[in-house]
Design an enzyme around this catalytic site. Structure first.
Site, PDB file in Angstrom:
ATOM      1  N   ASP A  74       0.819  -1.208   0.000  1.00 18.95           N
ATOM      2  CA  ASP A  74       0.000   0.000   0.000  1.00 18.95           C
ATOM      3  C   ASP A  74       0.857   1.264   0.000  1.00 18.95           C
ATOM      4  O   ASP A  74       0.477   2.284  -0.567  1.00 18.95           O
ATOM      5  CB  ASP A  74      -0.925  -0.004   1.223  1.00 18.95           C
ATOM      6  N   ASN A 147      -4.994   8.593   1.739  1.00 14.84           N
ATOM      7  CA  ASN A 147      -5.448   7.917   2.956  1.00 14.84           C
ATOM      8  C   ASN A 147      -5.801   8.884   4.082  1.00 14.84           C
ATOM      9  O   ASN A 147      -6.919   8.883   4.562  1.00 14.84           O
ATOM     10  CB  ASN A 147      -4.388   6.938   3.454  1.00 14.84           C
ATOM     11  N   GLU A 148      -4.814   9.662   4.515  1.00 19.89           N
ATOM     12  CA  GLU A 148      -5.075  10.510   5.663  1.00 19.89           C
ATOM     13  C   GLU A 148      -4.080  11.653   5.815  1.00 19.89           C
ATOM     14  O   GLU A 148      -2.947  11.590   5.320  1.00 19.89           O
ATOM     15  CB  GLU A 148      -5.074   9.700   6.966  1.00 19.89           C
ATOM     16  N   ASP A 177      -2.484  12.752  21.771  1.00 15.85           N
ATOM     17  CA  ASP A 177      -1.181  12.562  21.132  1.00 15.85           C
ATOM     18  C   ASP A 177      -1.196  13.044  19.688  1.00 15.85           C
ATOM     19  O   ASP A 177      -0.148  13.253  19.086  1.00 15.85           O
ATOM     20  CB  ASP A 177      -0.782  11.085  21.158  1.00 15.85           C
ATOM     21  N   THR A 188      -9.415   2.202   6.442  1.00 16.89           N
ATOM     22  CA  THR A 188      -8.849   0.889   6.787  1.00 16.89           C
ATOM     23  C   THR A 188      -7.341   0.975   7.029  1.00 16.89           C
ATOM     24  O   THR A 188      -6.671  -0.052   7.090  1.00 16.89           O
ATOM     25  CB  THR A 188      -9.130  -0.130   5.666  1.00 16.89           C
ATOM     26  N   LEU A 192      -8.041   3.151  11.332  1.00 19.17           N
ATOM     27  CA  LEU A 192      -8.563   1.877  11.845  1.00 19.17           C
ATOM     28  C   LEU A 192      -7.746   1.396  13.033  1.00 19.17           C
ATOM     29  O   LEU A 192      -8.298   0.841  13.990  1.00 19.17           O
ATOM     30  CB  LEU A 192      -8.547   0.830  10.729  1.00 19.17           C
ATOM     31  N   SER A 193      -6.439   1.637  13.010  1.00 17.84           N
ATOM     32  CA  SER A 193      -5.561   1.154  14.078  1.00 17.84           C
ATOM     33  C   SER A 193      -5.789   1.871  15.394  1.00 17.84           C
ATOM     34  O   SER A 193      -5.367   1.381  16.450  1.00 17.84           O
ATOM     35  CB  SER A 193      -4.092   1.287  13.649  1.00 17.84           C
ATOM     36  N   ALA A 212      -5.161   8.668  21.082  1.00 19.62           N
ATOM     37  CA  ALA A 212      -5.007   8.627  22.540  1.00 19.62           C
ATOM     38  C   ALA A 212      -5.485   9.921  23.193  1.00 19.62           C
ATOM     39  O   ALA A 212      -4.711  10.632  23.832  1.00 19.62           O
ATOM     40  CB  ALA A 212      -3.543   8.358  22.907  1.00 19.62           C
TER      41      ALA A 212
END
Length: 292
Positions: A74, A147-148, A177, A188, A192-193, A212
């Site tokens: 990816d 993605n982000e 954080d 995803t 997702l993590s 967090a």
């Protein structure tokens, strides 16, 4: 048909699959233009002999072609997006490793996937991207992400405070954080993590997901992807880390961040019978049970 090949170094276990790929392309009579660093790597593999029509080094150097094959994971696919950018060249992700949502053609299904593609058994899907605006050229021309977008603290001790506004309205001050702004495609990935929801790639939404957070009641928020998001970050150290997909830089807390939907989308190949749901079952092992 003309195919662009983009990739990075891979393990020797993928050599035979790479050889099969180039043999298939040769049999179809497709013209090949290949990313120069990848060509230099593949040329060092004794079993693979290549004679491409041309090589390219970057976005400006990429010739006109019908599609681009991204060979890797990816991360390689995301780098391929920076090569294609706003050009209408569909990307095919060929996975030379293990897990891959974007690079969804596994090595075992490579022969059938190539047959599907060259027989026209696919559709082209558009994926939305994010764009970052700042008053300084933080990322130059690569100010977009598939993605982000993420902002994070630089050290392992104190949190940062992220003041967020949506369409000019105050949303929240995140003590955390960091903060992830994920597209539907990126739902995803990093998001997702840290407990974010999975969204269908066709969803016209963004996920605002804290990393967090100090307040446990602060949860991921899904908003339309045509909303404008403005962030202002406070940090004890006076700076923080910003990333767009795999690219990152350090910014001072005086710099305001504006995130919005990019003005262009990325084209990807989706083979007939290969759906987002089948990818979820395959990659996330949904339904993997002895009883099934």
């Amino acid at each position: 048909m003309r195919i662009a090949i983009f990739g990075k170094q891979f393990d020797p276990a993928f050599d035979e699959y790479c050889l099969a790929l180039f043999r298939h392309l040769s049999l179809t009579g497709a013209g090949i233009c290949i990313y120069k660093p990848f060509y230099e790597f593949v040329s060092g593999i004794p079993s693979i002999k290549l004679n491409p029509d041309s090589v390219f080094k970057d976005h400006a150097d990429l010739p006109e072609c019908d599609m681009l094959f991204s060979i890797g994971g990816d991360g390689t696919f995301l780098d391929a997006v920076t090569i294609v950018r706003d050009r209408p060249i569909p990307i095919v992700g060929i996975n030379s490793g293990r897990l891959g949502f974007l690079a969804d053609v596994s090595k075992d299904e490579l022969p059938s996937a190539l047959n599907d593609i060259f027989e026209g058994h696919y559709k082209v899907r558009q994926l939305d991207l994010l764009k970052l605006d700042t008053h300084i050229p933080a990322f130059g021309e690569l100010d977009f992400a598939l993605n982000e977008f993420a902002v994070a603290k630089r050290d392992s001790s104190s949190m940062i405070t992220i003041h967020a506004n949506l369409n000019g309205d105050y949303l929240n001050s995140y003590w955390a954080d960091g903060l992830i702004i994920a597209t539907a495609t990126g739902s995803t990935a990093y998001s997702l993590s840290v407990g974010g929801p999975i969204m269908h790639p066709a969803s016209k939404n963004l996920i605002i997901n804290p990393i967090a957070p100090h307040n446990l009641t602060v949860r991921p928020l899904v908003v339309p992807n045509d909303f404008d998001l403005t962030l202002r970050v406070e940090s004890r150290g006076g700076s923080y880390l910003v990333s767009l997909d795999s690219r990152s830089c350090i910014l001072e807390e005086s710099i305001e961040l504006k995130i919005r939907k990019a003005d262009f989308s990325v084209s990807v190949i989706e083979r007939n019978g290969k759906t987002f749901y089948s990818t979820l079952r395959s990659k996330l092992m949904w339904g993997a049970d002895r009883r099934n």
